[in-house]
Structures are given as C-alpha cells and as structure tokens.
Design an enzyme around this catalytic site. Structure first.
Site, mmCIF file in Angstrom:
data_model
loop_
_atom_site.group_PDB
_atom_site.id
_atom_site.type_symbol
_atom_site.label_atom_id
_atom_site.label_comp_id
_atom_site.label_asym_id
_atom_site.label_seq_id
_atom_site.Cartn_x
_atom_site.Cartn_y
_atom_site.Cartn_z
ATOM 1 N N GLY A 144 -8.901 -31.248 50.120
ATOM 2 C CA GLY A 144 -9.081 -30.122 49.377
ATOM 3 C C GLY A 144 -7.791 -30.059 48.441
ATOM 4 N N ARG A 184 -10.007 -37.710 50.613
ATOM 5 C CA ARG A 184 -10.266 -36.953 52.604
ATOM 6 C C ARG A 184 -10.261 -38.151 53.540
ATOM 7 N NH1 ARG A 184 -12.127 -31.482 52.356
ATOM 8 N NH2 ARG A 184 -12.948 -31.202 50.118
ATOM 9 N N ASP A 193 -10.049 -30.532 59.775
ATOM 10 C CA ASP A 193 -9.795 -31.855 59.674
ATOM 11 C C ASP A 193 -9.010 -32.804 59.239
ATOM 12 O OD1 ASP A 193 -12.396 -31.640 60.067
ATOM 13 O OD2 ASP A 193 -13.395 -31.749 57.679
ATOM 14 N N LYS A 210 -2.995 -25.687 55.652
ATOM 15 C CA LYS A 210 -4.037 -25.520 54.105
ATOM 16 C C LYS A 210 -5.424 -25.583 53.832
ATOM 17 C CE LYS A 210 -5.823 -28.493 52.288
ATOM 18 N NZ LYS A 210 -6.683 -29.816 51.959
ATOM 19 N N THR A 211 -5.585 -24.867 53.194
ATOM 20 C CA THR A 211 -6.891 -25.170 52.672
ATOM 21 C C THR A 211 -7.605 -23.494 51.939
ATOM 22 O OG1 THR A 211 -9.395 -25.103 53.094
ATOM 23 C CG2 THR A 211 -7.668 -24.461 55.019
ATOM 24 N N ASP A 249 -9.821 -22.631 51.894
ATOM 25 C CA ASP A 249 -11.519 -21.636 53.392
ATOM 26 C C ASP A 249 -11.131 -21.441 54.016
ATOM 27 O OD1 ASP A 249 -12.310 -23.926 51.416
ATOM 28 O OD2 ASP A 249 -13.669 -24.783 53.492
HETATM 29 P P1 FBP Z 1 -10.655 -28.462 52.287
HETATM 30 O O1 FBP Z 1 -11.043 -27.795 53.623
HETATM 31 O O2 FBP Z 1 -9.924 -29.976 52.792
HETATM 32 O O3 FBP Z 1 -8.814 -27.296 52.024
HETATM 33 O O4 FBP Z 1 -11.631 -27.986 51.020
HETATM 34 C C1 FBP Z 1 -12.458 -27.171 50.657
HETATM 35 C C2 FBP Z 1 -12.874 -27.220 49.474
HETATM 36 O O5 FBP Z 1 -12.120 -26.336 48.634
HETATM 37 C C3 FBP Z 1 -14.531 -26.448 49.998
HETATM 38 O O6 FBP Z 1 -14.203 -24.929 50.056
HETATM 39 C C4 FBP Z 1 -14.637 -26.754 49.543
HETATM 40 O O7 FBP Z 1 -16.472 -26.464 49.743
HETATM 41 C C5 FBP Z 1 -14.486 -28.756 49.046
HETATM 42 O O8 FBP Z 1 -12.917 -28.193 49.667
HETATM 43 C C6 FBP Z 1 -15.282 -29.549 47.986
HETATM 44 O O9 FBP Z 1 -14.753 -30.302 48.367
HETATM 45 P P2 FBP Z 1 -14.490 -31.600 46.925
HETATM 46 O O10 FBP Z 1 -13.186 -31.494 46.753
HETATM 47 O O11 FBP Z 1 -14.376 -33.098 47.899
HETATM 48 O O12 FBP Z 1 -15.785 -31.177 46.126
#
Ligand code: FBP
Length: 559
Positions: free
Chosen positions: A95, A156, A187, A211-212, A214
């Site tokens: 993300g 992803r 991941d 990066k994230t 979260d």
């Molecule tokens: P990352 O761990 O890849 O940074 O993504 C986190 C996130 O933003 C979460 O908070 C959320 O649940 C998910 O991505 C949403 O994913 P998508 O963009 O596939 O809808």
C-alpha cells in the site's frame, strides 16, 4: 489571468505543490561534508539480533547470515569515496505511504551522476516483467516532497515460485543490475530478504526500506517507526478532530470511525492520543484480556448511557480496522477460515456468495459454524473474500464499524430504552496514504534514501535501512533482514516472514492512554490538532506514540 493561473496548476502543480517541491529537506549531518552530500560507510553497531526461530532462519538464509552475522550496522563518520558504473533499481511494494518519492530522491542524489537509478514500474510485478526505466535528475525535481506512489506505482505480488525467481534473474541480467531497493512493509521486506538470499550468487545486492502507514514495522530503538505513519495519523487526527468539534456543536450523533491499520492498532492509538475521543478500542487489549464481542459492545453501550445521564448524547468511538481478527472467538474462526479458503480455493472460486457460505459451513468446526452463521451476511461475505497474495484477510473491506453500531444500538436499548442513540459511520483509510508527507516523513524518507544508497555503495546486501533516535543525534543504521524473520502460518502453512510489531500493553504509549481514557469517556476533553504543517508551530512534531515509547523528553524531532 485567473484562467491562465488555474491552467498552470494542472498536473500536480497547485500553489502548494509548487512550494513543497522546492522545500529544503532536513538532512542528517553524517551525510554532509563542507556542504556537499556524500555517502557514508558502515561499522558494527553492537547489536546482534536473535529471536525464537533464528536457528531455522539461519539455516534457510545461509548466504545472508554469513554476510551479516545478524549484526546491526551504523554509519561511520568517515564518508565513502564514490563508486561509479552501478545500476540500481528501486520499487514500491504494498500500500502507498507518504514520503515514498523522497526515498527515490535521496537514492538518486546519493548514488550521484556516475551510477544509474532505474525505477521499477508497478511494484514487484514490474520486476518480474522487467518493466524498468531510467530515472532522470529532472524527474527528481518534480517528485520531491510530493505524496503518493504514482511516480512508479506499486502492487502486492509475493515473489516465491521458482518461475518468479527466474524472471527476476532475467530482469537483473537485462538491465545489468547491481542492486535492488525494495520500499515496503513487513511482507515486502520479507520479499526483500528472500531476494537478497536468492540473488546473492549473482552478486545483486538487495536493500529494504521500512514503509507502511500501519506503523507495525518497528524494531524498538533500532527502527522506531515505518514511514507514512506520521502523515497518515496526522491526516486522520485532523479529520477526527473536526468530527469531535462537530459533536458538541450539533449534539446529536455518536460517530463510529474505523481507522486503517490491517492488524496493529498503532494508528488508532496515535490518533486517540492526538485527539482524546470518548472511546478508542485497541485490538491488542481485546486479545490479551480475552474480551468477547459482547464485552466490547457492553463497554461502549455503558459509556453511551452514562454520558447520556449527564446530557451528553454524542461522542466519537475509534475502531481499529483489524479488530475483528483480535476478538478471541473471531480469531479462531478467521484462522480456520484462512486454512479452509486456501485448501478449497479452486472449489470456492466457482461459487457465488451464498454458495460459498453454504459450502464453508460444512468444512468448519461446529463452534465456528455457529459463530459464522450468527454474523450478518455482509461480514460473512468479506470473511470469505480472497486473501491478498501474502495470505492476509482484506480487513479494509469488512464494515466492522457497521456491525458494532448495530450491536451497540441493541445493547443501549436493553440497558435504558430512553437513551437516544443516533449514529454515523466513517472509514478513514485511503485518504491518509497519499497526502503530501509531513516534515517528519519528508525528512525521514529522504534520509532513508541516502542510507539505502550508502549501504549499496558500501557493498552491503540483506539489510533494511533505518533512521533512528529522532530526538537528538539521528542515527543511520542497517538492520539485517534475517534477524527480523520468524515462522508464521500463512495460506494454510508455515512461512518465514517479518513479524508485525503490535501495540504492547506495557508500552508507555498504551499506559498513558489507559491512564487518561476514563476521563475522556466521562467528559469532553477532546482537542483538534488541525491540519498537518510543513512550516509553523507543529511542523517539527513527531508521532506521540514514538516519543512516549522511545522515552524521549521532547515531541520535536531534530536533524
Ligand atoms: P501496507 O502494509 O502494504 O503498507 O498496506 C497497509 C494498508 O494500508 C492497510 O492499512 C490496509 O488494510 C491495506 O493496506 C489496504 O490494502 P489495499 O490497498 O490492497 O486495499
């Protein structure tokens, strides 16, 4: 005149964007010599990483471990003499998170004009397809300090099959790559660790960047937070602050706000500390105290009824996105569903929603079948939806806030039918991922780029770049990725992955929240932090959870 001005702002060129692209980015002193930017060398920092599955990981990652010994590196004060002729590729994975573009800017600048930097289009998939382009100095000027991942794109894809590894090798050969930088979360950095090991024999170095939004890629003082967390939480805190301000103004709604953060509740906790709402649920507390769904609902309903007795028929409840997987009974159900969805994926693929539900009931234990059948269809369908390629349940698609509202409504009625309970639901997620980075994230990511580039120029592989000690004397580190790997169950079997850092109930940030939340619940003590600032009074403010957990004596970061 005004029309011309408006046309001139088209294509990422608002007055704000024009200004931020020119903005100076705070740079760690170790990279500067007589005003010039120079790569740093590295030496051992003194920490050797060890965790519960280290022996098995060491066995599976022989090359990487023999290189790093799982020892953390820190920047040496002496700068490296510049290398030339290297071809380096950089990709975004997972993300989006604010500041990604600045990692690219930092990399490009530190690699200098004698090395080539390639951008990989659309994430790991682009690496498989060999979809790369050379990044120019002009490009860098147009992306500095801007939000989003749009310059390269992301995806992803998990790189795990022999066929995929061969495709990566082909890309490395085609572009004569010496190094790959993976900018991603837990991941994606697992991907980076695997690639580092696999490409070792070819001499291709792999470096990760944390990066994230979260905030769950953390390694104590060595890696206090991932980038993107600060920007996302400040954006959410502004929105939550605005809603909080609305509640005593209109005096009629309870707002249930789900906040992004796939598993950990760092985002919810940070936003709660920034805004002080009546209630903020913390998934890790739910799990550790073994609170049932009914316990959670009863505790919210109790606050609604008690505030009502004081004439306060409004409030805000923050709900972490991933809470559903932490409620003990739901956790069992989700774990069994994950295994069954993986086992019967081809059968399920040909069924509609109702058929999927009927089929899965026959495969679950009696207890889980009963629980599954008690949930509304809109939750059941999302629990059965496809997992992402890393095996994660797509919690952002599950309307937990709606489920909680419906259950609280029933409970409040049971407790006191005279209490008014009008409600609104919100989900703040995607709006926090691509805003222009805060000054904290802009500086952090730029310095991460300088660090990743320096690790490459120093010949290192299998490390994640880190910038730590935000309060004073910033530290530049390289953390061996193998030291972060553990065994977890994914797609129905055990895999080596980077463990997510969850909120700890004995952490200073949680304990501060715990010490204040009853007061926030019983009377209105909220505040509105306002818009994030690149200049002005709160521009240099770091995340509150980071300052508390790392026991800093200031909220201000310092480069
Ligand atoms: P990352 O761990 O890849 O940074 O993504 C986190 C996130 O933003 C979460 O908070 C959320 O649940 C998910 O991505 C949403 O994913 P998508 O963009 O596939 O809808």
């Amino acid at each position: 005149m005004i029309k011309d001005l408006l046309i001139s702002t088209e294509g990422h060129n608002s007055l704000f964007e024009q200004e931020i692209k020119q903005m100076d980015i705070p740079t760690c002193k170790v990279f500067l010599k007589d005003g010039a930017l120079l790569p740093v060398g590295f030496e051992e920092e003194g920490t050797e990483l060890y965790n519960k599955d280290t022996l098995k990981v060491n066995e599976a990652f022989k090359n990487s471990v023999s290189e790093s010994g799982n020892k953390v590196l820190k920047a040496r004060a002496t700068n490296l003499t510049a290398k030339s002729g290297l071809n380096v590729a950089v990709l975004f994975s997972g993300g989006p998170a604010a500041g990604g573009h600045n990692v690219v800017v930092g990399l490009k600048r530190i690699l200098g004009t004698n090395n080539k930097l390639y951008g990989v289009k659309a994430g790991p998939k682009g690496l498989l397809k060999g979809d790369l382009f050379e990044i120019s100095d002009k490009d860098i000027l147009s992306i500095a300090n801007t939000g989003g991942f749009d310059y390269l794109g992301s995806d992803r894809t998990k790189i795990k099959t022999d066929e995929q590894f061969s495709m990566v090798k082909a890309t490395c050969k085609k572009y004569e790559l010496n190094a790959i930088v993976v900018i991603g979360g837990d991941d994606s950095n697992t991907n980076a660790a695997v690639l580092a090991e696999y490409l070792y024999d070819m001499g291709v170095q792999v470096i990760g960047c944390p990066k994230t939004i979260d905030g769950d890629l953390q390694v104590g003082d060595l890696l206090p937070i991932s980038f993107g967390f600060d920007t996302a939480t400040k954006i959410y805190a502004e929105l939550v602050g605005n809603i909080l301000q609305d509640t005593p103004s209109s005096r009629k709604y309870w707002h249930f706000i789900k906040l992004m953060g796939r598993s950990a509740s760092h985002v919810a906790l940070e936003v709660a500390l920034q805004t002080k709402p009546a209630i903020c649920l913390i998934s890790e507390e739910v799990e550790e105290k073994r609170l049932s769904l009914d316990d959670i609902i009863s505790s919210i309903a109790k606050v609604v009824v008690e505030r009502s007795k004081k004439g306060i028929n409004y409030g805000v409840v923050l709900v972490p996105e991933g809470i559903i997987e932490f409620i003990p009974e739901m956790k069992h159900l989700v774990a069994e569903l994950n295994d069954k969805v993986a086992e019967f994926s081809s059968v399920l693929a040909n069924k509609d929603k109702e058929e999927k539900r009927e089929f899965i009931y026959t495969k679950l234990t009696a207890e889980n079948t009963k629980l599954m059948a008690s949930l509304p269809d809109y939750i059941e369908d999302m629990l059965l939806a496809d997992r992402d390629s890393h095996g994660n349940l797509q919690v952002s698609l599950i309307p937990t806030e709606r489920l909680i509202i419906e259950m609280v409504q029933r409970k409040v009625k049971e407790m006191d039918s005279s209490v008014p309970f009008n409600h609104q639901q919100h989900f703040f997620g995607y709006e926090g991922r691509c805003g222009a980075p805060t000054l904290f994230d802009a500086a952090y990511t730029y310095n991460l780029g300088l660090t990743a580039g320096s690790l490459i120029l120093a010949g290192k592989t299998g490390y994640i770049a880190s910038v730590a000690s935000f309060d004073k004397e910033i530290k530049i580190l390289g953390i061996p990725l193998t030291g972060l790997l553990n065994i977890e169950r994914r797609h129905g079997h055990d895999e080596m992955v980077i463990e997510k850092a969850l909120v700890k109930l004995d952490s200073p940030a949680f304990q501060f929240f715990e010490s204040r939340r009853d007061d926030w619940a019983s009377s209105d003590l909220f505040n509105s932090p306002g818009p994030r600032q690149l200049w002005g009074p709160s521009a240099k403010q770091m995340p509150m959870t980071v300052a508390l957990n790392r026991v800093y004596s200031t909220l201000k970061f310092d480069y």
